[in-house]
Design a protein around this motif. Structure first.
Motif, mmCIF file in Angstrom:
data_model
loop_
_atom_site.group_PDB
_atom_site.id
_atom_site.type_symbol
_atom_site.label_atom_id
_atom_site.label_comp_id
_atom_site.label_asym_id
_atom_site.label_seq_id
_atom_site.Cartn_x
_atom_site.Cartn_y
_atom_site.Cartn_z
ATOM 1 N N GLU A 4 19.714 -3.317 2.132
ATOM 2 C CA GLU A 4 19.665 -4.322 3.289
ATOM 3 C C GLU A 4 18.692 -4.504 3.961
ATOM 4 O O GLU A 4 18.951 -3.718 4.911
ATOM 5 N N GLY A 5 18.647 -6.125 4.501
ATOM 6 C CA GLY A 5 17.456 -5.856 6.146
ATOM 7 C C GLY A 5 16.295 -5.601 6.221
ATOM 8 O O GLY A 5 15.824 -5.322 7.202
ATOM 9 N N GLN A 6 16.143 -4.752 4.616
ATOM 10 C CA GLN A 6 14.604 -3.885 4.550
ATOM 11 C C GLN A 6 13.611 -5.631 4.079
ATOM 12 O O GLN A 6 14.183 -6.330 3.342
ATOM 13 N N VAL A 7 12.900 -5.255 3.990
ATOM 14 C CA VAL A 7 11.408 -6.520 3.732
ATOM 15 C C VAL A 7 11.012 -5.615 2.243
ATOM 16 O O VAL A 7 11.351 -6.426 1.130
ATOM 17 N N ILE A 8 11.188 -4.817 2.044
ATOM 18 C CA ILE A 8 10.973 -3.431 1.015
ATOM 19 C C ILE A 8 11.346 -2.107 0.832
ATOM 20 O O ILE A 8 11.155 -1.706 1.618
ATOM 21 N N GLY A 9 11.281 -1.142 -0.196
ATOM 22 C CA GLY A 9 11.817 -0.539 -0.573
ATOM 23 C C GLY A 9 10.539 0.804 -0.108
ATOM 24 O O GLY A 9 9.494 0.759 0.677
ATOM 25 N N SER A 10 11.027 2.557 0.136
ATOM 26 C CA SER A 10 9.684 2.972 0.532
ATOM 27 C C SER A 10 8.847 2.243 -0.493
ATOM 28 O O SER A 10 8.074 1.861 -1.592
ATOM 29 N N ALA A 11 7.162 2.796 0.397
ATOM 30 C CA ALA A 11 6.128 2.237 -0.096
ATOM 31 C C ALA A 11 4.427 3.024 0.358
ATOM 32 O O ALA A 11 3.903 2.905 0.633
ATOM 33 N N GLY A 12 5.446 4.396 -0.893
ATOM 34 C CA GLY A 12 4.110 5.214 -0.789
ATOM 35 C C GLY A 12 3.147 4.787 -2.049
ATOM 36 O O GLY A 12 3.464 4.413 -2.821
ATOM 37 N N GLY A 30 3.823 10.763 -0.054
ATOM 38 C CA GLY A 30 4.932 11.015 0.809
ATOM 39 C C GLY A 30 5.922 10.741 1.915
ATOM 40 O O GLY A 30 7.147 11.276 3.067
ATOM 41 N N ALA A 31 4.836 9.845 2.892
ATOM 42 C CA ALA A 31 5.340 9.277 4.235
ATOM 43 C C ALA A 31 5.519 7.576 3.951
ATOM 44 O O ALA A 31 5.992 6.884 4.211
ATOM 45 N N GLY A 32 6.151 7.411 2.423
ATOM 46 C CA GLY A 32 6.852 5.741 1.331
ATOM 47 C C GLY A 32 7.464 4.848 2.715
ATOM 48 O O GLY A 32 7.439 3.848 2.873
ATOM 49 N N ALA A 33 8.788 5.771 3.185
ATOM 50 C CA ALA A 33 9.480 5.476 4.162
ATOM 51 C C ALA A 33 9.230 4.848 5.056
ATOM 52 O O ALA A 33 9.002 3.946 6.277
ATOM 53 N N LEU A 34 7.991 5.253 6.429
ATOM 54 C CA LEU A 34 6.956 5.181 7.077
ATOM 55 C C LEU A 34 6.274 4.292 6.541
ATOM 56 O O LEU A 34 6.050 3.169 7.819
ATOM 57 N N LEU A 35 5.212 4.366 5.770
ATOM 58 C CA LEU A 35 4.984 3.013 6.139
ATOM 59 C C LEU A 35 4.988 1.897 5.077
ATOM 60 O O LEU A 35 4.518 1.336 6.078
ATOM 61 N N SER A 36 5.883 1.752 4.917
ATOM 62 C CA SER A 36 7.315 0.896 4.194
ATOM 63 C C SER A 36 8.156 0.100 5.764
ATOM 64 O O SER A 36 7.561 -1.506 5.766
ATOM 65 N N LYS A 37 7.733 0.452 6.941
ATOM 66 C CA LYS A 37 7.477 -0.115 8.513
ATOM 67 C C LYS A 37 6.547 -0.847 8.656
ATOM 68 O O LYS A 37 7.073 -2.081 9.599
ATOM 69 N N CYS A 38 5.305 -0.830 8.374
ATOM 70 C CA CYS A 38 4.588 -1.463 8.526
ATOM 71 C C CYS A 38 4.148 -2.720 7.321
ATOM 72 O O CYS A 38 3.193 -3.584 7.969
ATOM 73 N N ILE A 39 4.736 -3.019 6.583
ATOM 74 C CA ILE A 39 5.289 -4.375 5.913
ATOM 75 C C ILE A 39 5.994 -4.682 6.068
ATOM 76 O O ILE A 39 7.077 -5.077 6.700
ATOM 77 N N LYS A 40 5.063 -6.318 6.822
ATOM 78 C CA LYS A 40 6.221 -7.451 6.780
ATOM 79 C C LYS A 40 6.692 -8.081 6.903
ATOM 80 O O LYS A 40 7.961 -8.647 6.808
ATOM 81 N N THR A 41 6.304 -8.869 4.857
ATOM 82 C CA THR A 41 6.460 -9.779 4.041
ATOM 83 C C THR A 41 5.938 -9.090 1.845
ATOM 84 O O THR A 41 5.136 -8.634 2.387
ATOM 85 N N ALA A 42 6.726 -9.213 1.915
ATOM 86 C CA ALA A 42 6.291 -8.797 -0.065
ATOM 87 C C ALA A 42 6.672 -10.023 -0.825
ATOM 88 O O ALA A 42 7.780 -10.281 -0.807
#
Length: 183
Positions: free
Chosen positions: A69-77, A126-138
């Motif tokens: 909830e509130g996120q654009v995407i889940g883990s994105a590794g 292994g950094a999917g949660a951090l990488l997902s923060k760079c995704i603004k729309t999906a």
């Protein structure tokens, strides 16, 4: 060297990047994994149009987890790139200029990258949660029936990647250990 690079690539951008460059991608990229690659490959072989234009674009080998909830995407590794190797030379011929994943690529893919002027980026596994923060729309744009493997259009801002194989075929996975041994 650190580069901020706009995506999709303008003509000549891929050729300017060198193995070992740290790059921050900003703009539009697409996700595609095994099932989507297979389906696009089958369409190409039948002479059918692809659901996305590959010209100048980047494919991120990604099957995201569901968004909270509130996120654009889940883990994105990234996923292991070699699974797409069978399909990649044909996609490069269609104008694909970059791929983001993890792991080594086949000699056939590297040769096609050199022929068509493309680059291969590694994202940190292994950094999917951090990488997902760079995704603004999906947004799912094709093959919705594939679930997490559907093709998604992503808007990214400063997505951190490393050029592992450049358009001349220089391969960080091979050259870095050799340089380390020499020093």
């Amino acid at each position: 060297m650190k580069n901020r690079v706009q995506v999709p690539f303008e003509k000549g951008t891929a050729e300017q990047l060198k193995a070992g460059d740290y790059v921050f991608l900003t703009g539009t990229i697409y996700t595609a994994r095994d099932a989507a690659h297979k389906r696009m490959y089958e369409s190409m072989k039948k002479g059918e149009p692809l659901p996305i234009d590959l010209e100048g674009n980047i494919l991120y080998y990604l099957g995201p987890s569901p968004a909270r909830e509130g996120q654009v995407i889940g883990s994105a590794g990234p996923t292991t790139s070699s699974r797409m190797d069978k399909y990649t030379p044909d996609m490069l011929e269609k104008g694909l200029k970059g791929m983001v994943g993890k792991g080594k690529r086949s000699p056939e893919v590297i040769e096609a990258m050199k022929k068509y002027g493309a680059v291969y980026f590694a994202a940190v596994g292994g950094a999917g949660a951090l990488l997902s923060k760079c995704i603004k729309t999906a947004e799912v744009v094709a093959y919705d029936d594939l679930g997490t493997e559907a093709i998604r259009k992503l808007t990214v801002e400063d997505l951190p990647v490393i050029v592992v194989i450049d358009s001349l075929g220089h391969n960080l996975y091979e050259e870095a250990p050799e340089e380390w041994r020499r020093n």
